[in-house]
Motif scaffolding. Structure first.
Motif, PDB file in Angstrom:
ATOM      1  N   VAL A   1     -20.190 -35.822  33.152  1.00 32.63           N
ATOM      2  CA  VAL A   1     -19.694 -34.100  32.599  1.00 32.63           C
ATOM      3  C   VAL A   1     -20.224 -33.246  33.390  1.00 32.63           C
ATOM      4  O   VAL A   1     -20.957 -33.084  34.855  1.00 32.63           O
ATOM      5  CB  VAL A   1     -20.422 -33.839  30.970  1.00 32.63           C
TER       6      VAL A   1
ATOM      7  N   ILE B   1     -12.295 -40.826  25.484  1.00 37.95           N
ATOM      8  CA  ILE B   1     -13.084 -39.388  25.674  1.00 37.95           C
ATOM      9  C   ILE B   1     -12.314 -39.450  26.542  1.00 37.95           C
ATOM     10  O   ILE B   1     -11.701 -40.187  27.639  1.00 37.95           O
ATOM     11  CB  ILE B   1     -14.314 -39.376  26.609  1.00 37.95           C
TER      12      ILE B   1
ATOM     13  N   LEU C   1     -17.245 -31.038  25.577  1.00 39.90           N
ATOM     14  CA  LEU C   1     -17.994 -32.318  24.833  1.00 39.90           C
ATOM     15  C   LEU C   1     -18.707 -31.538  23.490  1.00 39.90           C
ATOM     16  O   LEU C   1     -19.807 -31.555  23.513  1.00 39.90           O
ATOM     17  CB  LEU C   1     -18.202 -33.338  26.190  1.00 39.90           C
TER      18      LEU C   1
ATOM     19  N   VAL D   1     -17.789 -30.625  30.290  1.00 42.93           N
ATOM     20  CA  VAL D   1     -16.206 -30.958  29.627  1.00 42.93           C
ATOM     21  C   VAL D   1     -16.630 -32.452  30.339  1.00 42.93           C
ATOM     22  O   VAL D   1     -17.833 -32.956  31.702  1.00 42.93           O
ATOM     23  CB  VAL D   1     -15.644 -29.957  30.536  1.00 42.93           C
ATOM     24  N   ALA D   2     -16.370 -33.513  30.029  1.00 40.42           N
ATOM     25  CA  ALA D   2     -16.444 -35.115  31.078  1.00 40.42           C
ATOM     26  C   ALA D   2     -14.920 -34.560  32.202  1.00 40.42           C
ATOM     27  O   ALA D   2     -14.229 -33.958  31.694  1.00 40.42           O
ATOM     28  CB  ALA D   2     -15.500 -35.703  30.140  1.00 40.42           C
TER      29      ALA D   2
ATOM     30  N   GLN E   1     -12.353 -33.556  28.215  1.00 43.56           N
ATOM     31  CA  GLN E   1     -12.402 -33.032  27.128  1.00 43.56           C
ATOM     32  C   GLN E   1     -13.658 -32.244  27.229  1.00 43.56           C
ATOM     33  O   GLN E   1     -14.789 -32.022  26.944  1.00 43.56           O
ATOM     34  CB  GLN E   1     -12.399 -34.245  26.208  1.00 43.56           C
TER      35      GLN E   1
ATOM     36  N   VAL F   1     -23.114 -42.072  25.275  1.00 41.17           N
ATOM     37  CA  VAL F   1     -21.766 -42.169  24.760  1.00 41.17           C
ATOM     38  C   VAL F   1     -21.819 -43.256  23.418  1.00 41.17           C
ATOM     39  O   VAL F   1     -22.813 -44.345  23.814  1.00 41.17           O
ATOM     40  CB  VAL F   1     -20.725 -42.715  25.685  1.00 41.17           C
TER      41      VAL F   1
ATOM     42  N   LYS G   1     -24.618 -36.212  21.219  1.00 37.80           N
ATOM     43  CA  LYS G   1     -23.735 -37.784  21.854  1.00 37.80           C
ATOM     44  C   LYS G   1     -22.539 -37.253  22.145  1.00 37.80           C
ATOM     45  O   LYS G   1     -22.069 -36.619  21.365  1.00 37.80           O
ATOM     46  CB  LYS G   1     -24.698 -39.105  21.241  1.00 37.80           C
ATOM     47  N   ALA G   2     -21.816 -38.207  22.681  1.00 40.42           N
ATOM     48  CA  ALA G   2     -19.979 -38.092  22.883  1.00 40.42           C
ATOM     49  C   ALA G   2     -19.797 -39.352  22.014  1.00 40.42           C
ATOM     50  O   ALA G   2     -20.444 -40.423  22.115  1.00 40.42           O
ATOM     51  CB  ALA G   2     -19.722 -37.451  24.441  1.00 40.42           C
ATOM     52  N   GLN G   3     -18.235 -38.936  21.550  1.00 43.53           N
ATOM     53  CA  GLN G   3     -18.186 -40.550  20.781  1.00 43.53           C
ATOM     54  C   GLN G   3     -17.016 -41.124  21.465  1.00 43.53           C
ATOM     55  O   GLN G   3     -15.651 -39.425  21.699  1.00 43.53           O
ATOM     56  CB  GLN G   3     -18.011 -39.655  19.424  1.00 43.53           C
TER      57      GLN G   3
END
Lengths: 411, 123, 471
Positions: free
Chosen positions: B67, B94, B100, B112-113, B98, B57, B89-91
């Motif tokens: 995830v 979150i 990703l 997905v998260a 969601q 993240v 990477k995920a911003q």
């Protein structure tokens, strides 16, 4: 200064969350939930794999998703939560001392629910000799580092213990690019669920060594290898079977112990078989108004069962708060031959009662026999019994003759 | 041909015994529910598995977000998907659920998260 | 820089000497090859201040032990190291051992230890209801303390008083120059007028580097088990068996620790490796068995850890000859002070050994008092009232205490260094709870690699998914 609450719940994992919500729904207004981590959810936050919630939600959720459902319920029911707070003392008078960054707090309550969960057994519990280098982790700690803290403990792993945590970690490590040389189990059968043998080990060609254990740890600064050997029928090491495996990490998945330091200090009686408090069917301990639920009571294998029972304990605590008293236990429930433990250990009131128990060795086509005194009150055949799988049976106890003993046996 | 399977659909872990001819199931025993048969059929033709892992993240309260794949992936694609996810990477922030990583490796499966992550400095 | 004295070895003896010499205006340097002090025998023992009852009267061991133990109350007060008199019982299990107890009473009296008495069975039971035995010799004055805390405190106080301390520095060669020595290390070279060899189990090898070949140390391993604090109430005093000649140690005994655990051990086994700190299956079983003889209430489930230390013995395997401490300025090598064979009761004797070495040095160097010497260690005291966030649950260590340990004056950075300073990770869960938290704190304070006990003992190989990137 001393704060007062109707109900205090110690521990904000799945058990504490479910119990708190159930108590609120049963009408308890003034609840304080205390959690030592910065966020609610307990161990589920690091159990990122799926398989949770099949019984309650009819779908396969991951640990964080399962936790989130209950966290939202707690938030919606406006239950006061103190996170980052560790309870350091509990008394029989239902007073606690809690420490957090704001200082020390003294709180008393009409009822207390213990839901502190369990901790992992360590190297000393299994007595592995050898050096003391870096690279020896309990499986849960490694899981925490990998899944929450973005730290990889090693490259080449040996896992001791084939319980579900060990199996889940074998898959997790492999997915992360590490090499798992094998999972060792000292018993002749695996400690985890069969489906985890399939999807965690067989899917990735990870060998499972039954009747094997780690006999020595090598390496001065970092683990350089372990010695493994075959275990004989009586649990001893078979001479001549020792061999050395090169690895940089040893993962120990050697059992969980209900976390009852607070309970002991408060004078709560524990069951040596479960490691948790002795409770009646409502989850009440020997101290009226102090209840226990979840892994602090005995180690569950499926969170759905834990949730359901924790909810019942939450409701029982609510009744206690309303009535200001509770019934005292009348009967004892005992684990007979072939049974490792049974919960609850006491019965206070007549009615249909759910008994949870584990067998001590795997078997096929076995009878579960439940006796009240000398009278058989239930008899059920099981095609397959397995120590990792908790068995739950309901018995009808229309009346209780005080002093009678209910015994669960395997035939 | 005879084949034994452990059903992984639920913790009951049914031990399924199959008699089959060329991947066609002729007889099935041991499954306690209908899902067991479906599992066995899939297992014979194209075994699939859910994938659960984490993504790094950026700018979050946590360093990682857990995830899952929103559908099962062919079993042999688990490692290739992991290698692909290592590049992502995920911003933060979150939301739970969601997406990703959409349509990972053209499988039609989304990553997905499984927990929310609020904005933060990752410590 | 030219030093007046270089002390090699940061065990309790080396650090006590450093601190003692810091009372004077001297340029002092202490070297240790490890990343922290107290990594050898000083951190791996029973933590007992012996009165001297178990050593032959008249020996240097007896003299320094008795003198050293008398200095403990003051020393521990000055350094802020907890210390407590609990008394020692040497317990006879059989009639055949009674004569030995009487003999030890006589020896003790001869050595001038006043507070000794024989207890019969009822007296023993009254004092120690859980202990098996028919009689005991009771030495009331004996005390317990944390050996590594004392070692660390001595080093910190020495540093505060001007001693230079270099860790991770191994001496590889010693050269005699005119009037001084040159020590080559893997971390620079240093010169000094005096060299004090307090290298413990390596003391004979260090002496050899200086050309002195007369010593030979035989490493003798002792293994220990640690019992959970929940067992603390099982014993009040230290409980020893009657010693057996030729055993190589005092016998497997039970020692309450200052922090509330009970130690079982040590065994005595001659080994090849001088740092072979392995524990072994047969010995761990033996510890359990022998401890059960003294204290039948022990439950296997209460073991929380095991460790081993190595004694620096001058006495060869199989021999039951008494060997004394060897402490002298080498007649053929003026300025080189050897301390060889400092095994038990070295810890109890350490304060006296330091004074003794001070006197040896005073013969060659003019010792002018250091006006800035402060015998009190600056110390972040353990909070009596718990306050704030608890990082270690078992030992109830606060975030503030862990931070103080991370930022310790010696600059030792590892999880062990933190553990030995604030006890985080020493409890029954062995770091299960606090380890992730301490790792977080270390990541917040620095980017350095996190190690278990110094170079080579990395805890992690990097971030997750890095292995996937390289494959």
């Amino acid at each position: 200064m001393q704060l007062k609450r109707e109900l205090m719940v110690i521990g904000g994992g799945p058990a504490g969350l479910a119990a708190a919500v159930a108590a609120r729904r049963a009408g308890v207004r003034d609840i304080l939930l205390i959690e030592r981590e910065d966020c609610l959810g307990g161990i589920l936050n690091q159990c990122i794999h799926n398989g949770f919630g099949r019984e309650i939600f009819k779908e396969s959720l991951t640990g964080p998703e399962y936790a989130q459902i209950f966290i939202e319920q707690v938030q919606l029911s406006d239950i006061e939560c103190w996170t980052g707070t560790l309870v350091t003392e509990l008394t029989a008078g239902k007073r606690i001392i809690a420490a957090n960054s704001r200082g020390l707090h003294r709180i008393c309550a009409q009822a207390v629910i213990l839901s502190m969960g369990c901790r992992e057994r360590t190297r000393a519990a299994v007595d592995i000799p050898g050096t003391r280098p870096a690279g020896i982790y309990t499986a849960g700690v490694a899981q925490n580092f990998i899944n929450l803290r973005n730290l990889m403990p090693g490259k080449r792993f040996i896992i001791l213990g084939s319980g579900d945590i060990g199996l889940i970690m074998a898959r997790r490590l492999t997915l992360e690019g590490a090499e798992v040389l094998g999972v060792l189990e000292k018993l002749p059968y695996p400690g985890g669920l069969p489906r985890n043998i399939t999807q965690c080990l067989e899917d990735f060609n990870i060998p499972l060594y039954l009747k094997h254990t780690v006999t020595d740890i090598h390496g001065k600064h970092r683990v350089s290898g372990v010695s493994i050997a075959k275990v004989g029928p009586r649990g001893g090491i078979l001479p001549g079977t020792t061999r050395k495996l090169a690895c940089d990490t040893l993962l120990l998945s050697v059992g969980l112990i209900p976390e009852n330091e607070l309970s002991k200090a408060a004078g709560i009686k524990l069951d040596r078989l479960t490691g948790g408090p002795l409770v009646d069917e409502t989850g009440q301990t020997n101290i009226p108004g102090i209840y226990a639920c979840g892994n602090v009571l005995h180690v569950y294998d499926i969170v759905d069962q834990l949730t359901k029972e924790a909810e019942a304990v939450g409701r029982a605590a609510a009744c206690y708060i309303k009535a200001g008293q509770s019934q005292l236990p009348l009967l004892r429930v005992q684990a007979g031959s072939g049974i490792k433990y049974v919960v609850p250990q006491q019965i206070s009131a007549p009615g249909k009662r759910l008994l949870s128990f584990r067998v001590d060795t795997p078997g096929q086509n076995k009878y579960i026999v439940i006796k009240s005194g000398r009278k058989i009150i239930k008899r059920q055949i099981k095609q397959r019994v397995n120590p990792p799988e908790l068995i739950q049976l309901e018995v009808n106890l229309p009346e209780l003759s005080p002093g009678n003993i209910i015994k669960v046996e395997l035939k | 041909m005879r084949k034994n399977l452990t059903c992984i659909i639920c913790p009951l872990s049914c031990q399924i015994r199959l008699s089959c001819v060329d991947k066609d199931i002729k007889r099935i025993e041991g499954a306690l529910c209908s899902k067991g048969r479906r599992y066995a059929e899939k297992e014979l033709h194209c075994p699939t598995r859910s994938l659960t892992t984490t993504l790094e993240v950026i700018g979050g309260e946590q360093r990682l977000v857990s995830v899952k794949s929103d559908q099962e992936l062919p079993r042999e694609l688990l490692m290739p998907v992991m290698r692909q996810l290592a590049k992502l990477k995920a911003q933060a922030p979150i939301k739970i659920g969601q997406v990703l990583a959409a349509d990972i490796l053209d499988t039609g499966v989304n990553i997905v998260a499984t927990r929310p992550v609020s904005k933060g400095d990752n410590r | 820089m030219d030093y007046d004295v270089i002390i090699v070895g940061g065990g309790v003896v080396g650090c006590a000497i450093a601190r003692e010499l810091s009372r004077y205006r001297l340029n002092l340097l202490l070297l240790d090859k490890e990343h922290d002090v107290a990594r050898g025998a000083s951190g791996r023992n029973s933590g007992v201040v012996h009165s001297g009852v178990q050593v032959p009267p008249g020996s240097l061991k007896a003299k320094l032990n008795i003198a050293g133990s008398k200095q403990f109350p003051k020393l521990c007060r000055e350094l802020g190291v907890p210390w407590r008199r609990v008394g020692k019982l040497i317990v006879a299990q059989h009639k055949s051992e009674l004569a030995k107890l009487t003999q030890m009473l006589g020896t003790g009296k001869k050595s001038g230890i006043a507070d000794l008495k024989l207890l019969d069975k009822p007296q023993l039971k009254q004092l120690e209801p859980h202990i098996n035995g028919i009689a005991a010799l009771y030495s009331q004055g004996e005390a317990i303390f944390s050996p590594y805390m004392l070692n660390i405190a001595l080093a910190e106080n020495a540093k505060q008083n001007g001693v230079h301390i270099k860790l991770n520095t191994r001496v590889v060669g010693i050269k005699r120059l005119e009037n001084k020595f040159k020590l080559a290390t893997d971390n620079g070279s240093y010169t000094s007028r005096y060299v004090v060899n307090s290298a413990g189990v390596w003391a004979d090898k260090l002496a050899q580097m200086a050309g002195i070949t007369g010593y030979r140390i035989y490493p003798c391993r002792g293994e220990y088990r640690v019992l959970d604090k929940a067992c603390a109430k099982m014993i009040n005093s230290m409980v020893y068996p009657v010693p057996v000649a030729g055993y190589g140690g005092l016998g497997i005994h039970l020692t309450p620790t200052i922090d509330g655990n009970i130690l079982i051990g040590p065994s005595a086994e001659y080994v090849k490796g001088r740092e072979d700190y392995r524990t072994t299956g047969p010995v761990l079983n033996k510890l359990y068995r022998e401890a059960l003889q003294l204290l039948p209430a022990i439950d296997r489930r209460d073991f929380i850890a095991a460790y081993a230390g190595i004694r620096s013995k001058l006495c060869r395997p199989g021999s039951s000859r008494f060997t004394d401490f060897m402490i002298c300025e080498e007649p053929k090598l003026k300025g080189f002070i050897n301390l060889v064979g400092i095994e038990s009761p070295g810890l109890s004797a350490a304060p006296a050994i330091a004074k003794h070495v001070g006197k040896l040095i005073a013969k060659g160097l003019k010792l002018a008092p250091n006006p800035d010497f402060n015998p009190r260690r600056k110390v972040e005291t353990r909070l009596d009232n718990l306050s704030g966030e608890l990082v270690c649950r078992c030992e109830q260590v606060t975030r503030r205490e862990v931070l103080a340990a991370i930022n310790n004056p010696l600059g030792a950075s590892s999880l062990s260094a933190i553990k030995y300073r604030c006890r985080a990770g020493m409890g029954r869960c062995q770091g299960g709870y606090c380890l992730p938290r301490i790792v977080d704190m270390l990541r917040e304070t620095s980017n350095e690699e996190i190690t278990f006990h110094g170079p080579g003992s990395h805890m992690f190989i990097g971030a997750t998914k890095e292995l996937l990137k390289c494959s």
